[in-house]
Design a protein around this motif. Structure first.
Motif, PDB file in Angstrom:
ATOM      1  N   MET A 111       0.855  -1.186   0.000  1.00 46.32           N
ATOM      2  CA  MET A 111       0.000   0.000   0.000  1.00 46.32           C
ATOM      3  C   MET A 111       0.896   1.243   0.000  1.00 46.32           C
ATOM      4  SD  MET A 111      -2.452  -1.551   2.986  1.00 46.32           S
ATOM      5  CE  MET A 111      -3.632  -0.200   3.111  1.00 46.32           C
ATOM      6  N   ILE A 112       0.911   1.968  -1.112  1.00 44.34           N
ATOM      7  CA  ILE A 112       1.704   3.186  -1.219  1.00 44.34           C
ATOM      8  C   ILE A 112       0.954   4.308  -0.518  1.00 44.34           C
ATOM      9  CG2 ILE A 112       2.707   4.867  -2.800  1.00 44.34           C
ATOM     10  CD1 ILE A 112       2.916   2.591  -4.875  1.00 44.34           C
ATOM     11  N   GLY A 113       1.615   4.924   0.479  1.00 42.97           N
ATOM     12  CA  GLY A 113       0.947   5.922   1.302  1.00 42.97           C
ATOM     13  C   GLY A 113       0.831   7.275   0.624  1.00 42.97           C
ATOM     14  N   ILE A 114      -0.296   7.940   0.867  1.00 46.34           N
ATOM     15  CA  ILE A 114      -0.542   9.304   0.397  1.00 46.34           C
ATOM     16  C   ILE A 114      -0.992  10.109   1.603  1.00 46.34           C
ATOM     17  CG2 ILE A 114      -1.923  10.771  -1.121  1.00 46.34           C
ATOM     18  CD1 ILE A 114      -2.268   8.306  -2.957  1.00 46.34           C
ATOM     19  N   SER A 115      -0.205  11.131   1.980  1.00 45.57           N
ATOM     20  CA  SER A 115      -0.483  11.904   3.191  1.00 45.57           C
ATOM     21  C   SER A 115       0.224  13.249   3.096  1.00 45.57           C
ATOM     22  CB  SER A 115       0.017  11.136   4.422  1.00 45.57           C
ATOM     23  OG  SER A 115       0.135  11.975   5.555  1.00 45.57           O
ATOM     24  N   PRO A 116      -0.290  14.288   3.783  1.00 42.15           N
ATOM     25  CA  PRO A 116       0.414  15.567   3.816  1.00 42.15           C
ATOM     26  C   PRO A 116       1.821  15.463   4.400  1.00 42.15           C
ATOM     27  CG  PRO A 116      -1.819  15.809   4.671  1.00 42.15           C
ATOM     28  CD  PRO A 116      -1.574  14.340   4.509  1.00 42.15           C
ATOM     29  N   VAL A 117       2.054  14.470   5.238  1.00 40.74           N
ATOM     30  CA  VAL A 117       3.364  14.277   5.858  1.00 40.74           C
ATOM     31  C   VAL A 117       4.386  13.766   4.844  1.00 40.74           C
ATOM     32  CG1 VAL A 117       4.623  12.937   7.605  1.00 40.74           C
ATOM     33  CG2 VAL A 117       2.338  13.833   8.117  1.00 40.74           C
ATOM     34  N   LEU A 118       3.904  13.044   3.843  1.00 38.85           N
ATOM     35  CA  LEU A 118       4.778  12.315   2.929  1.00 38.85           C
ATOM     36  C   LEU A 118       5.155  13.151   1.707  1.00 38.85           C
ATOM     37  CD1 LEU A 118       2.866   8.906   3.013  1.00 38.85           C
ATOM     38  CD2 LEU A 118       4.890   9.550   4.352  1.00 38.85           C
ATOM     39  N   SER A 119       6.308  12.807   1.120  1.00 40.51           N
ATOM     40  CA  SER A 119       6.777  13.482  -0.091  1.00 40.51           C
ATOM     41  C   SER A 119       5.948  13.033  -1.293  1.00 40.51           C
ATOM     42  CB  SER A 119       8.249  13.147  -0.324  1.00 40.51           C
ATOM     43  OG  SER A 119       8.633  13.425  -1.646  1.00 40.51           O
ATOM     44  N   ARG A 120       5.298  13.970  -1.943  1.00 40.61           N
ATOM     45  CA  ARG A 120       4.526  13.631  -3.133  1.00 40.61           C
ATOM     46  C   ARG A 120       5.443  13.113  -4.237  1.00 40.61           C
ATOM     47  NH1 ARG A 120      -0.236  17.197  -6.018  1.00 40.61           N
ATOM     48  NH2 ARG A 120      -0.748  15.669  -7.642  1.00 40.61           N
ATOM     49  N   GLU A 121       6.668  13.644  -4.291  1.00 39.12           N
ATOM     50  CA  GLU A 121       7.628  13.230  -5.301  1.00 39.12           C
ATOM     51  C   GLU A 121       7.978  11.750  -5.146  1.00 39.12           C
ATOM     52  OE1 GLU A 121      11.900  14.854  -7.121  1.00 39.12           O
ATOM     53  OE2 GLU A 121      11.092  15.661  -5.235  1.00 39.12           O
ATOM     54  N   ILE A 122       8.227  11.321  -3.902  1.00 37.79           N
ATOM     55  CA  ILE A 122       8.540   9.908  -3.670  1.00 37.79           C
ATOM     56  C   ILE A 122       7.318   9.043  -3.947  1.00 37.79           C
ATOM     57  CG2 ILE A 122       9.131   8.195  -1.905  1.00 37.79           C
ATOM     58  CD1 ILE A 122      11.031  10.195  -0.681  1.00 37.79           C
ATOM     59  N   THR A 123       6.157   9.498  -3.501  1.00 31.55           N
ATOM     60  CA  THR A 123       4.922   8.740  -3.735  1.00 31.55           C
ATOM     61  C   THR A 123       4.698   8.514  -5.226  1.00 31.55           C
ATOM     62  OG1 THR A 123       3.900   9.597  -1.716  1.00 31.55           O
ATOM     63  CG2 THR A 123       2.424   8.738  -3.406  1.00 31.55           C
ATOM     64  N   GLU A 124       4.874   9.576  -6.036  1.00 35.95           N
ATOM     65  CA  GLU A 124       4.676   9.458  -7.482  1.00 35.95           C
ATOM     66  C   GLU A 124       5.704   8.526  -8.108  1.00 35.95           C
ATOM     67  OE1 GLU A 124       2.237  10.712  -9.578  1.00 35.95           O
ATOM     68  OE2 GLU A 124       1.266  11.048  -7.633  1.00 35.95           O
ATOM     69  N   LYS A 125       6.941   8.589  -7.625  1.00 31.24           N
ATOM     70  CA  LYS A 125       7.961   7.710  -8.198  1.00 31.24           C
ATOM     71  C   LYS A 125       7.654   6.254  -7.865  1.00 31.24           C
ATOM     72  CE  LYS A 125      12.699   7.001  -9.278  1.00 31.24           C
ATOM     73  NZ  LYS A 125      13.978   7.646  -9.597  1.00 31.24           N
ATOM     74  N   LEU A 126       7.239   5.991  -6.631  1.00 34.94           N
ATOM     75  CA  LEU A 126       6.864   4.627  -6.264  1.00 34.94           C
ATOM     76  C   LEU A 126       5.715   4.124  -7.138  1.00 34.94           C
ATOM     77  CD1 LEU A 126       7.011   4.922  -2.368  1.00 34.94           C
ATOM     78  CD2 LEU A 126       8.469   3.453  -3.774  1.00 34.94           C
ATOM     79  N   LYS A 127       4.722   4.983  -7.352  1.00 35.12           N
ATOM     80  CA  LYS A 127       3.568   4.616  -8.185  1.00 35.12           C
ATOM     81  C   LYS A 127       4.006   4.327  -9.618  1.00 35.12           C
ATOM     82  CE  LYS A 127       0.710   7.846  -9.517  1.00 35.12           C
ATOM     83  NZ  LYS A 127      -0.361   8.875  -9.502  1.00 35.12           N
ATOM     84  N   ASN A 128       4.847   5.187 -10.170  1.00 38.81           N
ATOM     85  CA  ASN A 128       5.278   5.015 -11.559  1.00 38.81           C
ATOM     86  C   ASN A 128       6.159   3.782 -11.733  1.00 38.81           C
ATOM     87  OD1 ASN A 128       3.880   7.311 -12.329  1.00 38.81           O
ATOM     88  ND2 ASN A 128       5.648   8.665 -12.024  1.00 38.81           N
ATOM     89  N   LEU A 129       7.049   3.522 -10.765  1.00 34.19           N
ATOM     90  CA  LEU A 129       7.887   2.328 -10.841  1.00 34.19           C
ATOM     91  C   LEU A 129       7.041   1.059 -10.769  1.00 34.19           C
ATOM     92  CD1 LEU A 129      10.913   3.307  -8.573  1.00 34.19           C
ATOM     93  CD2 LEU A 129      11.029   2.709 -11.001  1.00 34.19           C
ATOM     94  N   ALA A 130       6.048   1.067  -9.883  1.00 44.22           N
ATOM     95  CA  ALA A 130       5.181  -0.107  -9.750  1.00 44.22           C
ATOM     96  C   ALA A 130       4.443  -0.392 -11.052  1.00 44.22           C
ATOM     97  CB  ALA A 130       4.191   0.110  -8.604  1.00 44.22           C
ATOM     98  N   LYS A 131       3.964   0.661 -11.711  1.00 44.39           N
ATOM     99  CA  LYS A 131       3.279   0.487 -12.993  1.00 44.39           C
ATOM    100  C   LYS A 131       4.252   0.002 -14.069  1.00 44.39           C
ATOM    101  CE  LYS A 131      -0.412   3.920 -12.370  1.00 44.39           C
ATOM    102  NZ  LYS A 131      -0.972   5.216 -12.855  1.00 44.39           N
ATOM    103  N   GLU A 132       5.407   0.642 -14.146  1.00 41.20           N
ATOM    104  CA  GLU A 132       6.389   0.334 -15.187  1.00 41.20           C
ATOM    105  C   GLU A 132       6.908  -1.106 -15.067  1.00 41.20           C
ATOM    106  OE1 GLU A 132      10.979   1.656 -16.270  1.00 41.20           O
ATOM    107  OE2 GLU A 132       9.689   3.019 -15.128  1.00 41.20           O
ATOM    108  N   LYS A 133       7.117  -1.570 -13.835  1.00 36.82           N
ATOM    109  CA  LYS A 133       7.694  -2.894 -13.601  1.00 36.82           C
ATOM    110  C   LYS A 133       6.630  -3.964 -13.333  1.00 36.82           C
ATOM    111  CE  LYS A 133      11.852  -1.162 -13.848  1.00 36.82           C
ATOM    112  NZ  LYS A 133      12.779  -1.478 -14.960  1.00 36.82           N
ATOM    113  N   ASN A 134       5.352  -3.581 -13.478  1.00 37.42           N
ATOM    114  CA  ASN A 134       4.235  -4.518 -13.266  1.00 37.42           C
ATOM    115  C   ASN A 134       4.272  -5.164 -11.879  1.00 37.42           C
ATOM    116  OD1 ASN A 134       3.023  -4.246 -15.889  1.00 37.42           O
ATOM    117  ND2 ASN A 134       4.710  -5.471 -16.711  1.00 37.42           N
TER     118      ASN A 134
END
Length: 334
Positions: free
Chosen positions: A242-265
């Motif tokens: 579960m990739i976290g989305i929160s005001p505390v968290l870096s949106r940049e890291i969240t987006e990279k995790l999301k994109n890597l997960a999609k790219e690498k299936n």
């Protein structure tokens, strides 16, 4: 190494409030792949030689109890972490005194109960050791108490044990260290197995200050789907981290995790939190002058019980995602 075997060994050891059994198990594995050091009850494993440091954190401590009195073989305790008194009646525990003693929380037979649905509070519950007056020769005020529950595989890679919160994440990070050992790294990776998360994230506060990372990803568990658990507040077991989305968290890291997960299936899902995350990410993100921090969680059923449930597939998916993130170099330029 086999994730299930690592997880079994980790959960059957004890680490809380001065007990370091699980930490010793993790150290045994990690020193094969990394430079390892102890730090104030936590463990730090370092790999790579890059100028930038990426921190991967998972807390290794578990909830437990401390002995507050011992009389005629009956033990009273205080909680260390979020103990749910509803689960304690007739539960088996270990008391870590001069020697380890097994005990069982007493239960009032239904024949003698008054029919009340009120849950007994921890301070009104007692552990029966069967020792009688001899208990006071072995057990002292302040001794640690942990749950006694075997690791079992239910079906299809779904397992149950105590302390899957957060040994599931610890096992995933040990596997990350094994994989990264044979891969070229352009960053320095610090794997932190932090102490005292269950009582306020104190281990991550001090260790993150000591490591001083450029960016971080915290790995923890979160609520898994089950009957009676709101769908929007839980992740589905077997569907990935579960990739976290929160005001505390870096949106940049969240987006990279999301994109890597999609790219690498890599299977993944999301966890949206409108405030703080109630994980070590909350303290790592405000370390020193601030650290870009992400969060990936493993879905877990029956949290804070002795029969927590997780799916080994989710551990593997989290491991794969973290490896891809590190090998990509992270997000922050030095």
């Amino acid at each position: 190494m086999n994730l299930k075997d690592i997880l079994k060994e980790l959960t059957e050891a004890d680490s809380m409030g001065g007990l370091f059994g699980a930490l010793e198990v993790a150290e045994k594995y990690l020193k094969e792949f990394s430079k390892v050091e102890r730090y104030n009850g936590s463990l730090i494993a370092t790999s790579g030689e890059g100028e930038k440091t990426v921190l991967l954190d998972a807390h290794i401590d578990e909830i437990g109890m401390f002995v507050t009195s011992c009389k005629d073989g009956f033990i009273s305790v205080a909680a260390a972490g979020g103990i749910d008194a509803r689960m304690l009646s007739a539960m088996r525990v270990k008391i870590h005194g001069k020697k380890t003693v097994l005990g069982v929380f007493q239960s009032v037979p239904p024949h003698l109960s008054k029919g009340s649905d009120e849950v007994m509070q921890l301070e009104n519950l007692y552990i029966d050791t069967g020792l009688g007056a001899d208990a006071e020769d072995i057990i002292s005020i302040g001794d640690r108490v942990t749950f006694e529950s075997p690791f079992i595989e239910l079906n299809n890679g779904v397992v149950s044990a105590k302390a899957l919160d957060n040994r599931a994440s610890v096992a995933a990070l040990i596997k990350v260290a094994e994989i990264l050992k044979s891969r070229p790294l352009n960053v320095k990776v610090s794997i932190l197995l932090s102490d005292k998360e269950e009582i306020g994230s104190d281990g991550a506060k001090t260790a993150a200050f000591y490591i001083n990372p450029d960016e971080a990803i915290v790995v923890d568990v979160s609520f898994g789907n089950a009957l009676g658990v709101a769908e929007e507040k839980s992740g589905v077991l077997g569907k990935g981290g579960m990739i976290g989305i929160s005001p505390v968290l870096s949106r940049e890291i969240t987006e990279k995790l999301k994109n890597l997960a999609k790219e690498k299936n890599i299977p993944h899902q999301f966890e949206v939190m409108g405030s703080k995350t109630s994980t070590n990410a909350d303290v790592v993100a405000v370390n020193r002058e601030g650290v870009k921090t992400g969060l990936v969680s493993i879905p877990l059923r029956n949290m804070h019980t002795d029969v927590e449930i997780a799916d080994l597939k989710d551990l593997k998916d989290v491991c794969d995602l973290l490896c891809e993130y590190v090998l990509s170099g992270g997000v922050k330029d030095v």
